[in-house]
Write a protein that holds these residues in place. Structure first.
Motif, PDB file in Angstrom:
ATOM      1  N   GLU A  80     -21.115  -9.520   4.772  1.00 37.10           N
ATOM      2  CA  GLU A  80     -20.898  -8.376   3.885  1.00 37.10           C
ATOM      3  C   GLU A  80     -19.409  -8.257   3.530  1.00 37.10           C
ATOM      4  O   GLU A  80     -18.541  -8.806   4.198  1.00 37.10           O
ATOM      5  CB  GLU A  80     -21.375  -7.079   4.556  1.00 37.10           C
ATOM      6  N   TYR A  81     -19.141  -7.494   2.472  1.00 35.66           N
ATOM      7  CA  TYR A  81     -17.770  -7.306   1.994  1.00 35.66           C
ATOM      8  C   TYR A  81     -17.216  -5.967   2.474  1.00 35.66           C
ATOM      9  O   TYR A  81     -17.955  -4.963   2.567  1.00 35.66           O
ATOM     10  CB  TYR A  81     -17.712  -7.381   0.470  1.00 35.66           C
ATOM     11  N   TYR A  82     -15.900  -5.957   2.740  1.00 30.97           N
ATOM     12  CA  TYR A  82     -15.226  -4.759   3.228  1.00 30.97           C
ATOM     13  C   TYR A  82     -13.888  -4.591   2.517  1.00 30.97           C
ATOM     14  O   TYR A  82     -13.202  -5.567   2.183  1.00 30.97           O
ATOM     15  CB  TYR A  82     -14.997  -4.848   4.746  1.00 30.97           C
ATOM     16  N   ARG A  83     -13.548  -3.326   2.315  1.00 29.72           N
ATOM     17  CA  ARG A  83     -12.273  -2.978   1.698  1.00 29.72           C
ATOM     18  C   ARG A  83     -11.373  -2.353   2.750  1.00 29.72           C
ATOM     19  O   ARG A  83     -11.716  -1.333   3.366  1.00 29.72           O
ATOM     20  CB  ARG A  83     -12.472  -1.985   0.553  1.00 29.72           C
ATOM     21  N   PHE A  84     -10.217  -2.988   3.002  1.00 34.80           N
ATOM     22  CA  PHE A  84      -9.223  -2.425   3.911  1.00 34.80           C
ATOM     23  C   PHE A  84      -8.133  -1.745   3.104  1.00 34.80           C
ATOM     24  O   PHE A  84      -7.723  -2.230   2.051  1.00 34.80           O
ATOM     25  CB  PHE A  84      -8.592  -3.506   4.779  1.00 34.80           C
ATOM     26  N   SER A  85      -7.632  -0.622   3.628  1.00 32.37           N
ATOM     27  CA  SER A  85      -6.523   0.064   2.983  1.00 32.37           C
ATOM     28  C   SER A  85      -5.736   0.852   4.021  1.00 32.37           C
ATOM     29  O   SER A  85      -6.327   1.435   4.954  1.00 32.37           O
ATOM     30  CB  SER A  85      -7.029   1.008   1.883  1.00 32.37           C
ATOM     31  N   ALA A  86      -4.421   0.854   3.895  1.00 33.56           N
ATOM     32  CA  ALA A  86      -3.560   1.676   4.752  1.00 33.56           C
ATOM     33  C   ALA A  86      -2.258   1.942   4.003  1.00 33.56           C
ATOM     34  O   ALA A  86      -1.694   1.037   3.379  1.00 33.56           O
ATOM     35  CB  ALA A  86      -3.279   0.981   6.074  1.00 33.56           C
ATOM     36  N   ARG A  98       8.369  -8.718   5.474  1.00 37.15           N
ATOM     37  CA  ARG A  98       8.360  -9.372   6.779  1.00 37.15           C
ATOM     38  C   ARG A  98       8.150  -8.418   7.940  1.00 37.15           C
ATOM     39  O   ARG A  98       7.676  -8.829   9.007  1.00 37.15           O
ATOM     40  CB  ARG A  98       9.682 -10.121   6.985  1.00 37.15           C
ATOM     41  N   SER A  99       8.476  -7.161   7.754  1.00 39.77           N
ATOM     42  CA  SER A  99       8.436  -6.218   8.876  1.00 39.77           C
ATOM     43  C   SER A  99       7.244  -5.279   8.858  1.00 39.77           C
ATOM     44  O   SER A  99       6.751  -4.881   9.909  1.00 39.77           O
ATOM     45  CB  SER A  99       9.727  -5.395   8.906  1.00 39.77           C
ATOM     46  N   ALA A 100       6.757  -4.894   7.667  1.00 37.60           N
ATOM     47  CA  ALA A 100       5.592  -4.003   7.543  1.00 37.60           C
ATOM     48  C   ALA A 100       4.362  -4.879   7.324  1.00 37.60           C
ATOM     49  O   ALA A 100       4.005  -5.205   6.200  1.00 37.60           O
ATOM     50  CB  ALA A 100       5.787  -3.034   6.387  1.00 37.60           C
ATOM     51  N   VAL A 101       3.727  -5.271   8.400  1.00 35.60           N
ATOM     52  CA  VAL A 101       2.697  -6.310   8.354  1.00 35.60           C
ATOM     53  C   VAL A 101       1.370  -5.780   8.886  1.00 35.60           C
ATOM     54  O   VAL A 101       1.337  -5.069   9.891  1.00 35.60           O
ATOM     55  CB  VAL A 101       3.136  -7.543   9.175  1.00 35.60           C
ATOM     56  N   VAL A 102       0.292  -6.135   8.182  1.00 38.90           N
ATOM     57  CA  VAL A 102      -1.066  -5.859   8.659  1.00 38.90           C
ATOM     58  C   VAL A 102      -1.755  -7.190   8.907  1.00 38.90           C
ATOM     59  O   VAL A 102      -1.648  -8.123   8.110  1.00 38.90           O
ATOM     60  CB  VAL A 102      -1.876  -5.049   7.631  1.00 38.90           C
ATOM     61  N   LYS A 103      -2.472  -7.275  10.022  1.00 30.60           N
ATOM     62  CA  LYS A 103      -3.313  -8.433  10.304  1.00 30.60           C
ATOM     63  C   LYS A 103      -4.736  -7.956  10.578  1.00 30.60           C
ATOM     64  O   LYS A 103      -4.942  -6.920  11.216  1.00 30.60           O
ATOM     65  CB  LYS A 103      -2.794  -9.219  11.508  1.00 30.60           C
ATOM     66  N   LEU A 104      -5.686  -8.726  10.066  1.00 31.61           N
ATOM     67  CA  LEU A 104      -7.103  -8.435  10.281  1.00 31.61           C
ATOM     68  C   LEU A 104      -7.737  -9.680  10.905  1.00 31.61           C
ATOM     69  O   LEU A 104      -7.680 -10.762  10.320  1.00 31.61           O
ATOM     70  CB  LEU A 104      -7.783  -8.082   8.960  1.00 31.61           C
ATOM     71  N   VAL A 144      10.689   2.500   0.256  1.00 32.63           N
ATOM     72  CA  VAL A 144      10.367   2.807   1.661  1.00 32.63           C
ATOM     73  C   VAL A 144       8.883   3.127   1.864  1.00 32.63           C
ATOM     74  O   VAL A 144       8.470   3.389   2.992  1.00 32.63           O
ATOM     75  CB  VAL A 144      11.216   3.986   2.194  1.00 32.63           C
ATOM     76  N   THR A 145       8.092   3.140   0.824  1.00 31.48           N
ATOM     77  CA  THR A 145       6.673   3.455   0.958  1.00 31.48           C
ATOM     78  C   THR A 145       5.846   2.321   0.366  1.00 31.48           C
ATOM     79  O   THR A 145       6.324   1.532  -0.445  1.00 31.48           O
ATOM     80  CB  THR A 145       6.320   4.760   0.234  1.00 31.48           C
ATOM     81  N   GLY A 146       4.588   2.266   0.775  1.00 33.22           N
ATOM     82  CA  GLY A 146       3.736   1.226   0.227  1.00 33.22           C
ATOM     83  C   GLY A 146       2.305   1.370   0.689  1.00 33.22           C
ATOM     84  O   GLY A 146       1.944   2.298   1.418  1.00 33.22           O
ATOM     85  N   ARG A 147       1.486   0.425   0.246  1.00 28.44           N
ATOM     86  CA  ARG A 147       0.072   0.381   0.627  1.00 28.44           C
ATOM     87  C   ARG A 147      -0.327  -1.067   0.862  1.00 28.44           C
ATOM     88  O   ARG A 147      -0.028  -1.946   0.046  1.00 28.44           O
ATOM     89  CB  ARG A 147      -0.804   0.993  -0.459  1.00 28.44           C
ATOM     90  N   ALA A 148      -0.998  -1.303   1.966  1.00 26.34           N
ATOM     91  CA  ALA A 148      -1.602  -2.596   2.251  1.00 26.34           C
ATOM     92  C   ALA A 148      -3.089  -2.469   1.956  1.00 26.34           C
ATOM     93  O   ALA A 148      -3.752  -1.572   2.489  1.00 26.34           O
ATOM     94  CB  ALA A 148      -1.376  -2.990   3.704  1.00 26.34           C
ATOM     95  N   ALA A 149      -3.612  -3.343   1.103  1.00 30.70           N
ATOM     96  CA  ALA A 149      -5.023  -3.227   0.717  1.00 30.70           C
ATOM     97  C   ALA A 149      -5.541  -4.575   0.253  1.00 30.70           C
ATOM     98  O   ALA A 149      -4.815  -5.358  -0.367  1.00 30.70           O
ATOM     99  CB  ALA A 149      -5.196  -2.186  -0.386  1.00 30.70           C
ATOM    100  N   ASP A 150      -6.813  -4.829   0.544  1.00 31.40           N
ATOM    101  CA  ASP A 150      -7.469  -6.040   0.062  1.00 31.40           C
ATOM    102  C   ASP A 150      -8.951  -5.959   0.393  1.00 31.40           C
ATOM    103  O   ASP A 150      -9.384  -5.118   1.189  1.00 31.40           O
ATOM    104  CB  ASP A 150      -6.868  -7.293   0.696  1.00 31.40           C
ATOM    105  N   THR A 151      -9.727  -6.842  -0.264  1.00 30.02           N
ATOM    106  CA  THR A 151     -11.170  -6.909  -0.054  1.00 30.02           C
ATOM    107  C   THR A 151     -11.521  -8.254   0.547  1.00 30.02           C
ATOM    108  O   THR A 151     -11.016  -9.295   0.101  1.00 30.02           O
ATOM    109  CB  THR A 151     -11.920  -6.716  -1.381  1.00 30.02           C
ATOM    110  N   TYR A 152     -12.399  -8.238   1.558  1.00 34.63           N
ATOM    111  CA  TYR A 152     -12.744  -9.455   2.282  1.00 34.63           C
ATOM    112  C   TYR A 152     -14.247  -9.546   2.516  1.00 34.63           C
ATOM    113  O   TYR A 152     -14.944  -8.533   2.643  1.00 34.63           O
ATOM    114  CB  TYR A 152     -12.058  -9.476   3.656  1.00 34.63           C
ATOM    115  N   ARG A 153     -14.709 -10.787   2.617  1.00 36.74           N
ATOM    116  CA  ARG A 153     -16.063 -11.057   3.091  1.00 36.74           C
ATOM    117  C   ARG A 153     -15.982 -11.378   4.575  1.00 36.74           C
ATOM    118  O   ARG A 153     -15.230 -12.265   4.995  1.00 36.74           O
ATOM    119  CB  ARG A 153     -16.674 -12.243   2.351  1.00 36.74           C
TER     120      ARG A 153
END
Length: 449
Positions: A80-86, A98-104, A144-153
């Motif tokens: 199934e597909y999922y949408r991550f966001s933070a 390099r410093s504000a990193v998300v790993k899934l 200084v602000t941002g959003r990490a987001a992507d869609t994955y299977r």
């Protein structure tokens, strides 16, 4: 009396900062989120900025090399597909990429890695079992602000996704993560596009005549469904018997106007190379004409060979990437291909496709530029295939030529899907990690090494 004195000394040791008996760093937990660091000696400070709404913080002091992250497991259904966001705020962080990193991480119920069963490259590492490597969600950010987001299977055997929200390698800085979610979603729609390159040398002798010689080839490419048609480099000087400064023209100007009319007539995108005149300066430029008959943008060649330098051509200084109806396009020109910086800057700026008008270059470098950036590279050259040098071709994310123009007048054309990543068996989606892993550029003011 001795017991009282011992109690006072013990109390002082417990309270005094830096003593052996001081409390260990606090490890806050909330709503299933816990904290971790590779080693205690490089552990930053963790804090809960607020409980409702949930805001998770990490703070680094002046020590170099600190690394730590908040982590939590989310249940998933394989296939199934999922949408991550933070969202995040990161005051004091100088390199967000390099410093504000998300790993899934995709895992089974026991916490083990699971096989990756979609979009895996099969031409290399043929006997290697591809496992699901860490995903790196794309980050859009301001100062200084941002959003990490992507869609994955989720891989078929995955039952959980482990999210890590990092602060790494920053000093005197902090990050606060908020609005964190991983939710089921629909599969993203395909983004299929036909890319084309024309294998042709205009005969001149004038720029106007060279332009019109491309007309039937553009029509031929569009009849095959081409959404992007890449033509040759500096076509206003080819077979003219004149010098760059003699044929250079403004953009917009007669030649760019011609191709913008063609792009509008055929409802497509055209990239063509021209010597450009801007005041006293001459540039080696590429123009992107859009289906509305407009100039979407232009690129000025950054790396100049000795002959162009001797002719008084000026190098460009920018790496623009342009939005088109099929995706994000960058351009480079000929000698740019000998250097990794140009294609890397374009890909860092978001290019999914790079158009490359090129007189001549080593084809191994064409493969390298496509592979090291996971972009589709579309090259149009004046070099005959018998020379075993540059090719009129379309290269995929792995650096393979999907199609090559063999005869003069050929249209090299193929369809690609920009919605699909390419996953290496040992590296996963390499493109998603480029901005996280790319080293910081050494300032030009540094002494030579």
């Amino acid at each position: 009396m001795q017991m009282v004195l011992f109690s006072l000394i013990l109390s002082g040791l417990l309270a005094w900062p830096g003593t052996l008996l001081a409390d260990k760093p606090r490890s806050p937990t909330i709503d299933g989120w816990t904290v971790n660091a590779p080693r205690d000696e490089i552990r930053p400070e963790f804090f809960i900025a607020s409980e409702r709404p949930l805001r998770l913080g990490i703070r680094a002091d002046a020590r170099p090399g600190l690394q730590g992250y908040w982590t939590r497991s989310f249940p998933v259904q394989g296939g199934e597909y999922y949408r991550f966001s933070a969202d995040f705020t990161a005051p004091g962080v100088t390199s967000l990429r390099r410093s504000a990193v998300v790993k899934l991480h995709w895992r089974d119920a026991a916490g083990n890695k699971v096989p990756q069963d979609a979009d895996v490259l099969t031409s290399e590492l043929k006997n290697y079992q591809a496992m699901a490597e860490a995903e790196h969600p794309r980050i859009d950010n301001g100062a200084v602000t941002g959003r990490a987001a992507d869609t994955y299977r989720a891989p078929t055997q995955a039952t959980q996704a482990i999210i890590e929200l990092h602060l790494q390698w920053a000093r005197q800085a902090e990050i606060v993560w908020s609005d964190i979610s991983l939710t089921p979603t629909a599969a993203p729609p395909p983004r299929k596009v036909k890319l084309a390159a024309v294998h042709f040398i205009p005969k001149g002798p004038t720029a106007a005549e060279s332009c019109t010689q491309y007309d039937p080839l553009v029509e031929k490419a569009r009849q095959q469904g081409a959404e992007l048609i890449v033509l040759g480099e500096t076509i206003n000087v080819v077979n003219s018997g004149r010098e760059a400064a003699d044929v250079a023209e403004p953009i917009p100007g007669p030649s760019s106007d011609h191709f913008c009319r063609l792009a509008r007539q055929h409802d497509t995108h055209i990239v063509v190379g021209l010597f450009e005149k801007d005041g006293p300066l001459v540039y080696n430029s590429s123009v992107l004409c859009g289906p509305a008959g407009q100039i979407i943008g232009k690129y000025r060649k950054v790396t100049l060979p000795r002959d162009e330098i001797a002719a008084g051509v000026t190098p460009g200084t920018e790496y623009p990437v342009f939005e088109t109806r099929f995706g994000k396009l960058g351009m480079m020109i000929c000698y740019d291909g000998f250097y990794p910086e140009v294609a890397r800057e374009l890909s860092m700026n978001g290019a999914e496709v790079i158009a490359w008008p090129v007189w001549g270059c080593n084809p191994l470098l064409a493969s390298a530029r496509a592979c090291e950036n996971h972009v589709y590279l579309v090259s149009s050259t004046f070099t005959d295939v018998a020379s075993h040098w540059t090719q009129t071709a379309i290269y995929d994310h792995a650096g393979h030529a999907l199609v090559i123009g063999q005869e003069w007048g050929d249209i090299a054309i193929t369809e690609v899907d920009l919605s699909r990543p390419t996953r290496w068996p040992s590296l996963g989606d390499f493109r998603s990690g480029i901005s996280r892993h790319k080293p910081e550029t050494v300032p030009e003011s540094s002494p030579p090494r």
